[in-house]
Design an enzyme around this catalytic site. Structure first.
Site, short mmCIF file in Angstrom:
data_model
loop_
_atom_site.label_atom_id
_atom_site.label_comp_id
_atom_site.label_asym_id
_atom_site.label_seq_id
_atom_site.Cartn_x
_atom_site.Cartn_y
_atom_site.Cartn_z
N SER A 104 35.67 -24.35 -29.41
CA SER A 104 35.29 -23.52 -28.28
C SER A 104 36.53 -23.07 -27.51
CB SER A 104 34.31 -24.30 -27.39
OG SER A 104 33.67 -23.44 -26.47
N GLU A 204 32.90 -18.69 -34.88
CA GLU A 204 31.60 -19.15 -34.36
C GLU A 204 31.52 -18.73 -32.91
OE1 GLU A 204 31.14 -21.63 -31.81
OE2 GLU A 204 33.30 -21.84 -31.52
N HIS A 274 28.69 -24.59 -31.98
CA HIS A 274 28.09 -25.35 -30.88
C HIS A 274 26.74 -25.92 -31.33
CE1 HIS A 274 31.19 -23.10 -28.82
NE2 HIS A 274 30.99 -23.82 -27.74
#
Length: 302
Positions: A104, A204, A274
């Site tokens: 992230s 992602e 996630h």
């Protein structure tokens, strides 16, 4: 031999201490010698302490050079630090054996270290989300835990997954790089962006509607980046909400729109993002990508 592991919070605030304590206990039970950075629970607005506090924590971890440096969570905050980070200090920790792991918002740390030091880091789990989850909420995912343990002990040499039909026989070799799509895009044009050519780019994201994913991918395509890669691998794009305006438009539609504009194969199905089940990926390492039928292997072992 014990493996030292430091938990630190370089970005978003930790609202509660319990998940951190739970993660520390579980990681200790797995054989790590766990310590929690002194500022891990600091709070300033939505951040884990002000910028100076978080920068000092990052440098403190690097100076200690533990076996594993694991972020407690992501959120937002790393971008504020990039121009002030002592990249040679972080690079030295990698040379001493530190494995920096996270995902992230940590994407900017991984890509910054790749740009400034050609260092290998690990896209992988976070302490609170992956090791601090209550048993009622599912606890620790077995695949995530096993993959993490192998990676941190230097035993992980490949990952495998299933993709959609149409890529049988694909073989590619290149530097594995990428991470969170929004963060990758935010680094474009900055001094912290590693312009990797002939690489294998993985991506992602979370809370991003497919049209926003498409727009970000098209930005990479229009910047010339997708055509420079040997392959693009898409992980999970989770937690977005459908809109009445979609009218049949889906993530699949978004991916097809991007595929039609680049010669580079775009694979889906990577178990990363996630989501509870995630593999560990060596950012900056050369990998061999092989597709047989719908089975994909990405290998970096000898």
């Amino acid at each position: 031999m014990s493996t030292s592991l430091i938990l630190y919070t370089p970005a978003g605030v930790l609202p509660q201490a319990q998940p951190l304590r739970r993660a520390a206990r579980r990681l200790s039970a797995l054989g790590f010698e766990v310590s929690i950075d002194e500022a891990a629970l600091a709070k300033h607005q939505r951040f884990a302490g002000d910028d100076a506090t978080r920068l000092a924590a990052l440098h403190r971890v690097a100076a200690a050079a533990p076996s594993v440096a694991m972020a407690t969570r992501g959120g937002y905050g790393m971008t504020r630090l990039l121009d002030q980070i002592d990249w040679p200090l972080l690079a030295r920790s990698v040379e001493q054996g530190t494995r920096w792991v996270g995902l992230s918002d940590l994407t900017s740390l991984h890509l910054g270290l790749l740009k400034h030091a050609k260092a290998v880091t690990w896209a992988g789990p976070m302490a609170c989300e992956d090791f601090g989850r209550t048993d009622e909420d599912g606890g620790v995912d077995d695949v995530t835990q096993d993959c993490f343990l192998e990676a941190m002990h230097g035993e992980l040499e490949a990952i495998g997954f299933r993709t959609e039909a149409g890529f049988d026989g694909l073989e590619a070799r290149g530097t594995l790089w990428g991470g969170n799509l929004s963060i990758v895009n935010s680094l474009l044009g900055t001094p912290h962006f590693p312009r990797v050519k002939g690489g294998i780019l993985f991506l992602e994201d979370v809370n991003e509607h497919p049209y926003r994913v498409e727009r970000s991918l098209l930005q990479l395509q229009q910047a010339g980046l997708l055509d420079e890669q040997k392959a693009v691998i898409l992980g999970d794009f989770s937690a977005w909400k459908k809109s009445p305006l979609d009218r049949g438009y889906t993530l699949k539609s978004a991916v097809e729109a991007v595929r039609s504009r680049t010669k580079t194969p775009i694979l889906t199905g990577l178990p990363f993002g996630h989501v509870p089940t995630k593999v560990c990926l060596p950012v900056g390492h050369r990998v061999d990508l092989v597709v047989q039928g719908r089975d994909v292997i990405a290998a970096w072992g000898h």
